[in-house]
Design a protein around this motif. Structure first.
Motif, PDB file in Angstrom:
ATOM      1  N   HIS A   1       0.857  -1.191   0.000  1.00  0.00           N
ATOM      2  CA  HIS A   1       0.000   0.000   0.000  1.00  0.00           C
ATOM      3  C   HIS A   1       0.891   1.238   0.000  1.00  0.00           C
ATOM      4  O   HIS A   1       1.648   1.459   0.941  1.00  0.00           O
ATOM      5  CB  HIS A   1      -0.917   0.006   1.217  1.00  0.00           C
ATOM      6  N   ASN A   2       0.797   2.005  -1.055  1.00  0.00           N
ATOM      7  CA  ASN A   2       1.600   3.215  -1.167  1.00  0.00           C
ATOM      8  C   ASN A   2       0.772   4.417  -0.760  1.00  0.00           C
ATOM      9  O   ASN A   2      -0.400   4.522  -1.082  1.00  0.00           O
ATOM     10  CB  ASN A   2       2.097   3.399  -2.598  1.00  0.00           C
ATOM     11  N   ARG A   3       1.401   5.341  -0.111  1.00  0.00           N
ATOM     12  CA  ARG A   3       0.718   6.547   0.336  1.00  0.00           C
ATOM     13  C   ARG A   3       0.908   7.661  -0.680  1.00  0.00           C
ATOM     14  O   ARG A   3       1.771   7.609  -1.535  1.00  0.00           O
ATOM     15  CB  ARG A   3       1.283   6.988   1.682  1.00  0.00           C
ATOM     16  N   LEU A   4       0.095   8.677  -0.529  1.00  0.00           N
ATOM     17  CA  LEU A   4       0.280   9.877  -1.349  1.00  0.00           C
ATOM     18  C   LEU A   4       1.577  10.566  -0.936  1.00  0.00           C
ATOM     19  O   LEU A   4       2.060  10.399   0.177  1.00  0.00           O
ATOM     20  CB  LEU A   4      -0.894  10.841  -1.149  1.00  0.00           C
ATOM     21  N   GLY A   5       2.122  11.363  -1.838  1.00  0.00           N
ATOM     22  CA  GLY A   5       3.295  12.157  -1.502  1.00  0.00           C
ATOM     23  C   GLY A   5       4.617  11.558  -1.919  1.00  0.00           C
ATOM     24  O   GLY A   5       5.641  12.199  -1.759  1.00  0.00           O
ATOM     25  N   ARG A   6       4.622  10.345  -2.453  1.00  0.00           N
ATOM     26  CA  ARG A   6       5.882   9.753  -2.913  1.00  0.00           C
ATOM     27  C   ARG A   6       6.288  10.387  -4.232  1.00  0.00           C
ATOM     28  O   ARG A   6       5.463  10.793  -5.028  1.00  0.00           O
ATOM     29  CB  ARG A   6       5.733   8.249  -3.083  1.00  0.00           C
ATOM     30  N   GLN A   7       7.569  10.431  -4.493  1.00  0.00           N
ATOM     31  CA  GLN A   7       8.109  11.059  -5.700  1.00  0.00           C
ATOM     32  C   GLN A   7       8.008  10.123  -6.895  1.00  0.00           C
ATOM     33  O   GLN A   7       8.467   8.996  -6.852  1.00  0.00           O
ATOM     34  CB  GLN A   7       9.576  11.436  -5.465  1.00  0.00           C
ATOM     35  N   TRP A   8       7.407  10.595  -7.981  1.00  0.00           N
ATOM     36  CA  TRP A   8       7.353   9.851  -9.241  1.00  0.00           C
ATOM     37  C   TRP A   8       8.623  10.144 -10.020  1.00  0.00           C
ATOM     38  O   TRP A   8       9.102  11.267 -10.043  1.00  0.00           O
ATOM     39  CB  TRP A   8       6.167  10.316 -10.077  1.00  0.00           C
ATOM     40  N   HIS A   9       9.172   9.138 -10.690  1.00  0.00           N
ATOM     41  CA  HIS A   9      10.351   9.344 -11.520  1.00  0.00           C
ATOM     42  C   HIS A   9       9.961   9.571 -12.985  1.00  0.00           C
ATOM     43  O   HIS A   9      10.432  10.504 -13.606  1.00  0.00           O
ATOM     44  CB  HIS A   9      11.303   8.154 -11.410  1.00  0.00           C
ATOM     45  N   TYR A  10       9.105   8.690 -13.510  1.00  0.00           N
ATOM     46  CA  TYR A  10       8.740   8.789 -14.917  1.00  0.00           C
ATOM     47  C   TYR A  10       7.375   8.133 -15.110  1.00  0.00           C
ATOM     48  O   TYR A  10       7.294   6.986 -15.550  1.00  0.00           O
ATOM     49  CB  TYR A  10       9.806   8.088 -15.772  1.00  0.00           C
ATOM     50  N   PRO A  11       6.298   8.819 -14.766  1.00  0.00           N
ATOM     51  CA  PRO A  11       4.974   8.194 -14.900  1.00  0.00           C
ATOM     52  C   PRO A  11       4.593   7.981 -16.363  1.00  0.00           C
ATOM     53  O   PRO A  11       4.782   8.860 -17.196  1.00  0.00           O
ATOM     54  CB  PRO A  11       4.034   9.200 -14.234  1.00  0.00           C
ATOM     55  N   ILE A  12       4.086   6.782 -16.653  1.00  0.00           N
ATOM     56  CA  ILE A  12       3.631   6.447 -18.003  1.00  0.00           C
ATOM     57  C   ILE A  12       2.412   5.532 -17.903  1.00  0.00           C
ATOM     58  O   ILE A  12       2.108   4.995 -16.835  1.00  0.00           O
ATOM     59  CB  ILE A  12       4.713   5.737 -18.838  1.00  0.00           C
ATOM     60  N   PHE A  13       1.722   5.369 -19.014  1.00  0.00           N
ATOM     61  CA  PHE A  13       0.752   4.295 -19.161  1.00  0.00           C
ATOM     62  C   PHE A  13       0.805   3.833 -20.603  1.00  0.00           C
ATOM     63  O   PHE A  13       1.358   4.504 -21.461  1.00  0.00           O
ATOM     64  CB  PHE A  13      -0.664   4.709 -18.719  1.00  0.00           C
ATOM     65  N   LYS A  14       0.271   2.644 -20.857  1.00  0.00           N
ATOM     66  CA  LYS A  14       0.372   2.047 -22.188  1.00  0.00           C
ATOM     67  C   LYS A  14      -1.004   1.640 -22.688  1.00  0.00           C
ATOM     68  O   LYS A  14      -1.872   1.277 -21.910  1.00  0.00           O
ATOM     69  CB  LYS A  14       1.298   0.837 -22.150  1.00  0.00           C
ATOM     70  N   ARG A  15      -1.165   1.725 -24.012  1.00  0.00           N
ATOM     71  CA  ARG A  15      -2.366   1.257 -24.697  1.00  0.00           C
ATOM     72  C   ARG A  15      -1.939   0.234 -25.743  1.00  0.00           C
ATOM     73  O   ARG A  15      -0.969   0.445 -26.458  1.00  0.00           O
ATOM     74  CB  ARG A  15      -3.085   2.413 -25.391  1.00  0.00           C
ATOM     75  N   ALA A  16      -2.705  -0.850 -25.844  1.00  0.00           N
ATOM     76  CA  ALA A  16      -2.394  -1.915 -26.804  1.00  0.00           C
ATOM     77  C   ALA A  16      -3.460  -1.963 -27.886  1.00  0.00           C
ATOM     78  O   ALA A  16      -4.651  -1.795 -27.609  1.00  0.00           O
ATOM     79  CB  ALA A  16      -2.317  -3.254 -26.090  1.00  0.00           C
ATOM     80  N   TYR A  17      -3.007  -2.190 -29.128  1.00  0.00           N
ATOM     81  CA  TYR A  17      -3.894  -2.274 -30.291  1.00  0.00           C
ATOM     82  C   TYR A  17      -3.509  -3.477 -31.131  1.00  0.00           C
ATOM     83  O   TYR A  17      -2.328  -3.811 -31.233  1.00  0.00           O
ATOM     84  CB  TYR A  17      -3.768  -1.025 -31.176  1.00  0.00           C
TER      85      TYR A  17
END
Length: 175
Positions: free
Chosen positions: A69-85
């Protein structure tokens, strides 16, 4: 009701609304980053960076292990998401959650023994669970790719095994 109470209610309601809207537009206005084609040539995976209006500390960093369980306030390094087709038809096959690969961009293209079902994951998060691209011929191409990778990694594996195993003592029976 006094003015402070009304302002507090409006502030809380506005913040909750902004957060919900943020979850929608982070994907709707996401800038495109790159594409990757599956080894069998059937699936294209596009990578996007989420469009965040709220600072990153207001977004939870998910973990592929549901027990973490991760809390709010943590540092993101490189947020991404992916879509598949599916490449031949352009049909959307799935979309991942927004996650932080933190230097690891691992894609599991699926099990080649499971004919009729294709499950693709990115960094442990589900992306595609479909019957498309899961016929015997397509999975045979994927298995050929996996075998080629295994053969390419064989020298590295053998070197590691040789370094990890201590030399066996020799017993000379002539003494």
């Amino acid at each position: 009701m006094d003015t402070k109470t009304i302002l507090a209610i409006v502030g809380v309601a506005g913040g909750a609304t902004l957060y919900q809207a943020s979850n929608w537009w982070e994907r709707a206005y996401a800038p495109y980053e790159s594409s990757e084609i599956s080894p069998d040539g059937c699936i294209r995976i596009d990578t996007y960076r989420p469009f965040w209006v709220l600072p990153p500390r207001f977004h939870r960093i998910p973990d592929s292990d549901p027990a973490v369980h991760n809390r709010l306030g943590r540092q993101w390094h490189y947020p991404i998401f992916k879509r598949a087709y599916e490449i031949t038809t352009g049909t959307p096959l799935g979309e991942s959650i927004v996650y932080d690969p933190a230097g690891q961009k691992f894609i599991d293209w699926g099990d080649t023994r499971d004919v009729g079902r294709r499950v693709v994951t990115v960094n442990g998060f589900p992306l595609v669970d479909s019957q498309r691209c899961s016929d015997k011929a397509t999975l045979t191409k994927l298995e050929a790719h996996h075998e080629q990778r295994r053969q390419a990694n064989r020298p590295m594996q053998e070197a590691w095994e040789a370094a990890a195993m201590p030399a066996a003592p020799s017993f000379d029976s002539s003494q």
